[in-house]
Design an enzyme around this catalytic site. Structure first.
Site, short mmCIF file in Angstrom:
data_model
loop_
_atom_site.label_atom_id
_atom_site.label_comp_id
_atom_site.label_asym_id
_atom_site.label_seq_id
_atom_site.Cartn_x
_atom_site.Cartn_y
_atom_site.Cartn_z
N ASP A 94 -3.46 -9.25 8.20
CA ASP A 94 -2.35 -8.46 8.75
C ASP A 94 -1.81 -9.12 10.02
O ASP A 94 -0.60 -9.16 10.26
CB ASP A 94 -2.82 -7.03 9.06
CG ASP A 94 -3.27 -6.31 7.80
OD1 ASP A 94 -2.68 -6.56 6.74
OD2 ASP A 94 -4.22 -5.50 7.89
N SER A 130 -9.15 -5.04 16.84
CA SER A 130 -9.30 -6.50 16.96
C SER A 130 -7.97 -7.24 17.09
O SER A 130 -7.95 -8.46 17.27
CB SER A 130 -10.05 -7.04 15.74
OG SER A 130 -9.20 -7.05 14.61
N GLU A 156 0.82 -1.21 0.00
CA GLU A 156 0.00 0.00 0.00
C GLU A 156 0.87 1.27 0.00
O GLU A 156 0.34 2.37 0.12
CB GLU A 156 -0.97 0.01 1.19
CG GLU A 156 -2.12 -0.98 0.99
CD GLU A 156 -3.17 -0.92 2.09
OE1 GLU A 156 -4.31 -1.29 1.82
OE2 GLU A 156 -2.84 -0.52 3.24
O1 RIB Z 1 -5.97 -5.41 5.76
C1 RIB Z 1 -6.99 -4.59 6.25
C2 RIB Z 1 -6.70 -3.16 5.91
O2 RIB Z 1 -6.76 -2.99 4.50
C3 RIB Z 1 -7.70 -2.16 6.45
O3 RIB Z 1 -7.39 -1.71 7.74
C4 RIB Z 1 -7.72 -1.07 5.40
O4 RIB Z 1 -7.21 0.13 5.84
C5 RIB Z 1 -6.95 -1.63 4.21
O5 RIB Z 1 -5.70 -1.09 4.11
#
Ligand code: RIB
Length: 280
Positions: free
Chosen positions: A228, A267, A133
């Site tokens: 994540d 979370s 990102e």
């Molecule tokens: O992986 C989840 C994340 O993807 C979210 O928090 C959102 O911001 C996107 O980046």
């Protein structure tokens, strides 16, 4: 110390019965705002799992920035290399969540796209985690300054310089991303983790599957942030020298816990919770 090079977003979430199809409007959703962004989520996840973490990132000089950074700050992530950029907006993710916990995400990157290779100049990086990102050129510049373990979560899938992949000790992808990158994922000595949602995950090394793990049964509320958490937990475990089987089991368990609560950063589980669930 793990240095995360990645995105910070403010997540604007609508939770309703179903997700809209293309061209459809669904109403009756509940509105919430949470700190998010794949980079920030992974930084906080690693921190909550016990690592010392620094985040190299960019936000706008606007009202959303502090809201997006507040859980990182409260959680003890080092934000000294996170910058405020005039004229850019803080990244925003528009997220729809269904009652089954599935999501759809549209990201408006804003300042994340302005994170420049020059922003990592002069930095000494021991271990690194990165997400797509932010610009791949910035990840490459950071990887070139890293002396230890390099974990890249190739999300969202997009073409990246082969020289970036060459430096990775671990690549983390979901099934869609695995299909996108294909054989380019695998190289001698490199770990590749493929997350399979509710079915768990596989870990590959040297182009061969070495282990797989299934998550514990949990009540799924919202899967946002689970990938994540998985990525961060696997990286932290491997850096800590855990055997691959143990590291993968730990990561799928942490990912499952992240599905049991709403939102991305709210979370993210703590180490003690993951260990308790692993003990059953
Ligand atoms: O992986 C989840 C994340 O993807 C979210 O928090 C959102 O911001 C996107 O980046």
């Amino acid at each position: 110390m793990i240095t995360v090079v990645g995105s910070v977003n403010l997540d604007i979430v609508g939770t309703g019965k179903t997700l809209p199809k293309a061209g459809e409007t669904v109403t009756g959703a509940r509105l919430a705002r949470h700190p998010g962004g794949k980079g920030a989520n992974q930084a906080l996840a690693a921190r909550r799992l016990g690592a010392e973490v620094r985040l190299i990132a960019a936000v706008g000089n606007d009202d959303m920035a502090e809201e997006a950074l507040k859980l990182l700050r409260a959680g003890g992530v080092d934000l000294s290399a996170t910058q405020y950029i005039n004229g850019e907006t803080t990244g925003v993710a528009l997220i729809a969540v269904s009652e089954e916990g599935e999501n759809q995400i549209v990201v408006c990157p804003g300042a994340n796209e302005a994170l420049d290779p020059g922003d990592v100049e002069g930095m000494d990086i021991k271990h690194m985690m990165g997400v797509l990102e932010v610009p791949a050129a910035t990840l490459l510049a950071a990887a070139e300054r890293t002396t230890g373990f390099i974990a890249l979560n190739l999300a969202p899938a997009m073409p990246v310089p082969p020289t970036l992949l060459e430096r990775a000790s671990l690549l983390v992808v979901n099934e869609t991303e695995a299909a996108f990158y294909g054989d380019a994922l695998h190289a001698p000595g490199r770990y590749v983790a493929i997350s399979l949602g509710g079915a768990g995950a596989e870990l590959w090394k040297d182009g061969a599957k070495i282990t797989s793990a299934r998550p514990p049964e949990v009540h799924v509320i919202d899967t946002t942030g689970a990938g994540d958490t998985f990525s961060a937990a696997l990286t932290v475990s491997l850096i800590n020298g855990k055997p691959p089987e143990e590291a993968l089991r730990y990561a799928v368990t942490a990912g499952a816990l992240a599905c049991t609560r709403p939102g991305a950063q709210p979370s993210l589980p703590r180490r003690a919770e993951v260990e308790a669930l692993l003990r059953g």
